[in-house]
Write a protein that holds these residues in place. Structure first.
Motif, mmCIF file in Angstrom:
data_model
loop_
_atom_site.group_PDB
_atom_site.id
_atom_site.type_symbol
_atom_site.label_atom_id
_atom_site.label_comp_id
_atom_site.label_asym_id
_atom_site.label_seq_id
_atom_site.Cartn_x
_atom_site.Cartn_y
_atom_site.Cartn_z
ATOM 1 N N SER A 10 0.926 -1.159 0.008
ATOM 2 C CA SER A 10 0.231 0.003 0.297
ATOM 3 C C SER A 10 1.042 1.190 0.306
ATOM 4 O O SER A 10 0.681 2.515 -0.667
ATOM 5 C CB SER A 10 -0.784 -0.282 0.998
ATOM 6 O OG SER A 10 0.049 -0.262 2.211
ATOM 7 N N GLN A 11 2.038 1.629 0.668
ATOM 8 C CA GLN A 11 2.968 2.442 0.448
ATOM 9 C C GLN A 11 3.588 2.247 -1.018
ATOM 10 O O GLN A 11 3.379 3.501 -1.234
ATOM 11 C CB GLN A 11 3.513 2.277 1.943
ATOM 12 C CG GLN A 11 4.848 3.460 1.922
ATOM 13 C CD GLN A 11 6.101 3.056 3.316
ATOM 14 O OE1 GLN A 11 6.005 1.499 3.156
ATOM 15 N NE2 GLN A 11 6.599 4.314 2.962
ATOM 16 N N GLU A 17 4.357 8.307 2.766
ATOM 17 C CA GLU A 17 5.176 7.037 4.056
ATOM 18 C C GLU A 17 4.050 7.121 4.746
ATOM 19 O O GLU A 17 2.930 7.548 5.638
ATOM 20 C CB GLU A 17 6.043 8.234 4.629
ATOM 21 C CG GLU A 17 7.570 8.400 4.039
ATOM 22 C CD GLU A 17 7.819 7.405 4.173
ATOM 23 O OE1 GLU A 17 7.815 5.652 4.788
ATOM 24 O OE2 GLU A 17 9.049 7.412 3.365
ATOM 25 N N HIS A 18 4.070 5.677 5.893
ATOM 26 C CA HIS A 18 2.980 5.600 6.977
ATOM 27 C C HIS A 18 3.912 6.060 8.448
ATOM 28 O O HIS A 18 5.262 6.087 8.378
ATOM 29 C CB HIS A 18 3.697 3.478 6.874
ATOM 30 C CG HIS A 18 2.407 3.363 6.061
ATOM 31 N ND1 HIS A 18 2.570 2.842 5.070
ATOM 32 C CD2 HIS A 18 0.967 2.716 5.747
ATOM 33 C CE1 HIS A 18 1.191 2.058 4.173
ATOM 34 N NE2 HIS A 18 0.044 2.661 4.702
ATOM 35 N N CYS A 19 3.025 6.029 9.153
ATOM 36 C CA CYS A 19 3.732 6.324 10.617
ATOM 37 C C CYS A 19 3.557 5.000 11.044
ATOM 38 O O CYS A 19 3.294 4.376 11.406
ATOM 39 C CB CYS A 19 2.350 7.549 10.997
ATOM 40 S SG CYS A 19 2.672 7.557 12.860
ATOM 41 N N ILE A 20 5.054 5.724 11.853
ATOM 42 C CA ILE A 20 5.814 4.277 12.311
ATOM 43 C C ILE A 20 4.745 4.025 13.876
ATOM 44 O O ILE A 20 5.434 2.551 14.505
ATOM 45 C CB ILE A 20 7.310 4.758 12.966
ATOM 46 C CG1 ILE A 20 7.624 5.847 13.736
ATOM 47 C CG2 ILE A 20 7.985 5.127 11.231
ATOM 48 C CD1 ILE A 20 8.671 6.219 14.460
ATOM 49 N N ARG A 24 -0.904 5.143 10.539
ATOM 50 C CA ARG A 24 -1.705 5.399 9.322
ATOM 51 C C ARG A 24 -1.122 6.649 8.252
ATOM 52 O O ARG A 24 0.336 6.525 7.996
ATOM 53 C CB ARG A 24 -2.542 6.383 9.651
ATOM 54 C CG ARG A 24 -3.414 6.451 10.792
ATOM 55 C CD ARG A 24 -4.146 7.645 11.512
ATOM 56 N NE ARG A 24 -3.844 8.091 12.574
ATOM 57 C CZ ARG A 24 -3.817 8.832 13.362
ATOM 58 N NH1 ARG A 24 -5.319 9.336 13.681
ATOM 59 N NH2 ARG A 24 -3.169 8.853 13.969
ATOM 60 N N LEU A 25 -1.211 6.209 6.865
ATOM 61 C CA LEU A 25 -0.174 6.897 6.316
ATOM 62 C C LEU A 25 -0.114 8.788 5.927
ATOM 63 O O LEU A 25 -1.690 9.364 7.099
ATOM 64 C CB LEU A 25 -1.278 6.617 4.091
ATOM 65 C CG LEU A 25 -1.269 5.690 3.538
ATOM 66 C CD1 LEU A 25 -2.384 6.216 2.210
ATOM 67 C CD2 LEU A 25 0.198 5.593 3.292
ATOM 68 N N CYS A 48 2.538 10.450 11.552
ATOM 69 C CA CYS A 48 1.711 10.849 11.608
ATOM 70 C C CYS A 48 1.791 12.709 12.498
ATOM 71 O O CYS A 48 2.471 12.850 13.322
ATOM 72 C CB CYS A 48 -0.017 10.284 11.560
ATOM 73 S SG CYS A 48 0.296 10.378 13.097
ATOM 74 N N TRP A 49 0.670 13.362 12.090
ATOM 75 C CA TRP A 49 0.833 14.466 12.470
ATOM 76 C C TRP A 49 -0.131 14.824 14.451
ATOM 77 O O TRP A 49 0.065 15.086 14.911
ATOM 78 C CB TRP A 49 -0.470 15.792 12.736
ATOM 79 C CG TRP A 49 -0.982 17.192 12.874
ATOM 80 C CD1 TRP A 49 -1.953 17.131 13.385
ATOM 81 C CD2 TRP A 49 -0.218 18.059 13.768
ATOM 82 N NE1 TRP A 49 -2.451 18.338 13.872
ATOM 83 C CE2 TRP A 49 -1.233 18.637 14.465
ATOM 84 C CE3 TRP A 49 1.121 17.709 13.939
ATOM 85 C CZ2 TRP A 49 -0.611 19.652 15.343
ATOM 86 C CZ3 TRP A 49 2.158 18.946 14.424
ATOM 87 C CH2 TRP A 49 1.010 19.597 15.473
#
Length: 64
Positions: A10-11, A17-20, A24-25, A48-49
């Motif tokens: 999916s990435q 990028e995905h959150c580590i 989430r994307l 992610c934020w």
């Protein structure tokens, strides 16, 4: 192992990028230089934020 493959696929297709932490994307492009990324943690990876805010912002400033 199968979940890791799905995440990698999916990435690859999304280019994001995905959150580590949460998986989430993020809004960060996969090939964006590290020096230009927001919420990138050296030695760990992209956040992610929401995860960045949870970890790095004091509780009284989270409304930003």
């Amino acid at each position: 192992m199968k979940a890791d493959k799905c995440k990698a696929e999916s990435q690859h297709f999304s280019g994001k990028e995905h959150c580590i932490l949460c998986g989430r994307l993020t809004k960060t492009e996969k090939y964006q230089p590290l020096s230009e990324r927001e919420h990138y943690i050296e030695g760990a990876g992209q956040l992610c934020w929401g995860c960045y805010k949870e970890i790095y912002m004091p509780r009284n400033n989270r409304e930003l």
